[in-house]
Write a protein that holds these residues in place. Sequence first.
Motif, PDB file in Angstrom:
ATOM      1  N   THR A   1       0.564  -1.065   0.012  1.00 43.73           N
ATOM      2  CA  THR A   1       0.085   0.273  -0.298  1.00 43.73           C
ATOM      3  C   THR A   1       0.991   1.393   0.193  1.00 43.73           C
ATOM      4  OG1 THR A   1       0.058  -0.619   2.585  1.00 43.73           O
ATOM      5  CG2 THR A   1      -2.270  -0.952   1.176  1.00 43.73           C
TER       6      THR A   1
ATOM      7  N   LYS B   1      -2.702   6.162  -4.635  1.00 50.99           N
ATOM      8  CA  LYS B   1      -3.158   7.291  -3.616  1.00 50.99           C
ATOM      9  C   LYS B   1      -2.160   6.568  -2.321  1.00 50.99           C
ATOM     10  CE  LYS B   1      -7.122   7.978  -0.356  1.00 50.99           C
ATOM     11  NZ  LYS B   1      -8.406   8.172  -0.058  1.00 50.99           N
TER      12      LYS B   1
ATOM     13  N   PRO C   1      -1.777   5.999   2.101  1.00 49.09           N
ATOM     14  CA  PRO C   1      -2.253   6.041   3.597  1.00 49.09           C
ATOM     15  C   PRO C   1      -2.019   7.393   4.210  1.00 49.09           C
ATOM     16  CG  PRO C   1      -0.724   4.234   3.641  1.00 49.09           C
ATOM     17  CD  PRO C   1      -0.525   4.748   2.187  1.00 49.09           C
TER      18      PRO C   1
ATOM     19  N   VAL D   1      -6.833   3.659   0.864  1.00 46.99           N
ATOM     20  CA  VAL D   1      -6.557   3.610  -0.447  1.00 46.99           C
ATOM     21  C   VAL D   1      -6.703   2.806  -1.672  1.00 46.99           C
ATOM     22  CG1 VAL D   1      -4.659   4.072   0.512  1.00 46.99           C
ATOM     23  CG2 VAL D   1      -4.782   2.082  -0.465  1.00 46.99           C
TER      24      VAL D   1
END
Length: 466
Positions: free
Chosen positions: A93, A244, A246, A305
């Motif tokens: 992520t 995107k 976090p 995300v």
Amino acid sequence: MTGIPLILVLVAEIIIMIAMISIWKVHPFISIMLVALTFGLIGGIPLVDRKVDGEVVEQGIATVIGQGFSGTFTSIGIVIILGALIGLVLEKTGAAFQIADAIVRVIGKKRPVLATQLMGWVVSIPVFCDSGFVILNPIRRALARRTATSSVAMTVALSAGLYTAHVFIPPTPGPIAAANNLGVGNNLLLVMGIGLLVSIPALIVSYFFALYIGKHIRSTEDEIIEDEAILEVAYEELRTTYGKLPSIGASFAPIVVPILLLALGSIGSVLKWDGFLGDIVGFFGTPVIALAVGVIFAAITIATVGKGNQMYVITDETLRTVGPILFITAAGGVLGKVISSTDVVVYIEDNATSFASVGLFFPFLISAILKTAQGSSTVALVTTAGIVAPLLPTLGLETPLQITLAVMAIAAGAMTVSHANDSYFWVVIQFGGMTPQQGYRTQTMVTGLMGVTSIIFIWILGLFII
């Protein structure tokens, strides 16, 4: 067979096991299981259970192996899986990237080597060190160029920071497995706390070594004059590959929340909280539940995300990654169970004074030999724990704190040393732009210094505890 002949057989079996893994390239699982089987038979464990009036009075080799194998999965298998799952979510992520970036911002550019080292140390608590190096390398390169700092110094610092957390601090699988095999798997917060403490001298010696060696060795990165703008573009490109990212809070939560729950559980145990509050605190303070809560926060992180649909793939990849580690850990448990079922322990107990004088240096030496011979720190941690577990009382290591120091001694050996048979060695020198010869002068030297410094510190701690 008993006495000295049986001890010599055990030594010979360990040498054969090392040869199988490092020279003949036999998988560690097969190697450890074969050694456990043959040593058990030579050590006098019967082929089948011996019964008197229908009651088992002596377990056969198959029963002993089965108990050693299943015991590992019962106690620690889920913990290893959950810890690895949290780490992979942070990696995929971009949360690990966010954590590293936050550390660099806090420490600042005035101490780039220290910032790089601590960045690696924190990120490698949940993330494997080789993956961590690949993730953080663009940050290292950009920071080195921005601050006109030696690339070699930054490479050594990053490698050392990652490696220190990898061997000393759960939830990475190696220290968790070793702690379980030695019987302190339920005291995970204690292992974490002592691991953090033992990390300090390793970080200090590696920091000063990085500063020193950076003045004497130049990598290809130091020879290439790269435009800072180009490096900034590469850094931003890495950031955009995650899409995107976090938030900082969401990035840290999957690590911090389980640690807080484990701490709360320990506090409740010490203060003897009872009733409903004691049950709740005890429930959430167990390692499996605490890490399960960490996974829930990791799932929230991945959802924030917009990558929630990747959770299945990440879980599948985690299981593929930790599968070999789990089986090697179980094989280490089998070896420990077999050793404890022979007369080796009886003989050592009868000569306890001689062995107790060796103390914490015994697990360190066994682990260092295994690490240097076959390359994998995880294999060294797990295998040594299996060998040492039955001998802990004889070595004078019986309380949870003493046994945790034994885990740390094994971990110190498991970083001594990283060289050509270690995949991490090649990751470091290739991404750091160094030759193998330079790798021996940097990666091999720093891991040797860290291991020796750590065991000396652990021994000093032991003087006040044992």
